[in-house]
Write an enzyme that holds these catalytic residues in place. Structure first.
Site, mmCIF file in Angstrom:
data_model
loop_
_atom_site.group_PDB
_atom_site.id
_atom_site.type_symbol
_atom_site.label_atom_id
_atom_site.label_comp_id
_atom_site.label_asym_id
_atom_site.label_seq_id
_atom_site.Cartn_x
_atom_site.Cartn_y
_atom_site.Cartn_z
ATOM 1 N N CYS A 113 -6.130 1.678 5.586
ATOM 2 C CA CYS A 113 -7.341 0.781 5.784
ATOM 3 C C CYS A 113 -6.529 0.237 7.651
ATOM 4 C CB CYS A 113 -6.615 -0.301 5.320
ATOM 5 S SG CYS A 113 -4.799 -0.750 5.308
ATOM 6 N N CYS A 153 -2.353 -0.291 7.553
ATOM 7 C CA CYS A 153 -1.419 1.204 7.630
ATOM 8 C C CYS A 153 -1.939 1.491 8.345
ATOM 9 C CB CYS A 153 -1.970 1.693 5.688
ATOM 10 S SG CYS A 153 -1.668 0.933 5.217
ATOM 11 N N HIS A 175 0.976 -1.599 0.215
ATOM 12 C CA HIS A 175 0.095 -0.243 0.319
ATOM 13 C C HIS A 175 1.048 1.035 -0.008
ATOM 14 C CE1 HIS A 175 -4.269 -2.129 1.559
ATOM 15 N NE2 HIS A 175 -3.462 -2.561 1.052
ATOM 16 N N GLU A 181 0.496 3.438 2.003
ATOM 17 C CA GLU A 181 1.399 4.611 3.432
ATOM 18 C C GLU A 181 2.615 3.161 3.464
ATOM 19 O OE1 GLU A 181 -1.258 3.874 2.183
ATOM 20 O OE2 GLU A 181 -4.044 4.458 3.944
#
Length: 175
Positions: A87, A90, A56, A58
């Site tokens: 999410c 993260c 992801h 992040e």
């Protein structure tokens, strides 16, 4: 012309990272880690390219920042800017890395993020402040456009497949 706030300036950097991911066929989510009013790390979604569930935006930005500071714990004052509400994975990484403040653009519409609950939970002996809605319209538009295009592409592919199947059936019955 309206002058950008500090938060908008750094969110623009996250949007730029998201667009880089978009150009590589990824879901356009971007993130930057900021320390002492400077971007120290950038990341964008790379799940499709790397075939990693954890790739992801992040996570990519936090990992780069940790490498830059040679520590899994980021220095006090680090902030994370991300174009979409983080999410749970993260958020966990942000808390673990000791990010002090998270700014995000678009809200996760399906309510799966748990952002506020995790930020306040003090699970890792650390709390982080979260501010949502920074350049929300611009961040949301990027995602909405991407998913609309993806749905249109899938629709066209399905139609092409159906036409190919019909052509195949016609040529089989003619023989």
């Amino acid at each position: 012309m309206k002058r950008l706030t500090k938060e908008e300036k750094f969110m623009k950097a996250a949007i730029k990272a998201a667009k880089r991911g978009l150009s590589e066929g990824e879901v356009p989510i971007g993130a930057v880690v900021v320390y002492q009013d400077k971007v120290v790390a950038r990341g964008y979604n790379r799940r499709a390219k790397l075939q990693l569930a954890s790739a992801h935006a992040e996570m990519m930005a936090i990992d780069k920042a940790c490498k830059k500071f040679s520590s899994w714990r980021l220095p006090e004052g680090c902030q994370l800017y991300v174009t979409l509400e983080p999410c749970p994975m993260c958020m966990g990484a942000s808390l673990n890395a000791r990010v002090d403040k998270i700014f995000f653009g678009a809200y996760e519409q399906k309510g799966r993020s748990l952002t506020s609950a995790l930020a306040e939970a003090n699970l890792l002996n650390h709390k982080t402040e979260v501010v949502g809605g920074v350049l929300e319209e611009e961040c949301s538009a990027l995602l909405t456009s991407f998913f609309a295009g993806m749905r249109q592409k899938q629709k066209e592919e399905k139609k092409q497949k159906q036409l190919a199947e019909q052509d195949s059936q016609h040529s089989t019955t003619e023989n």
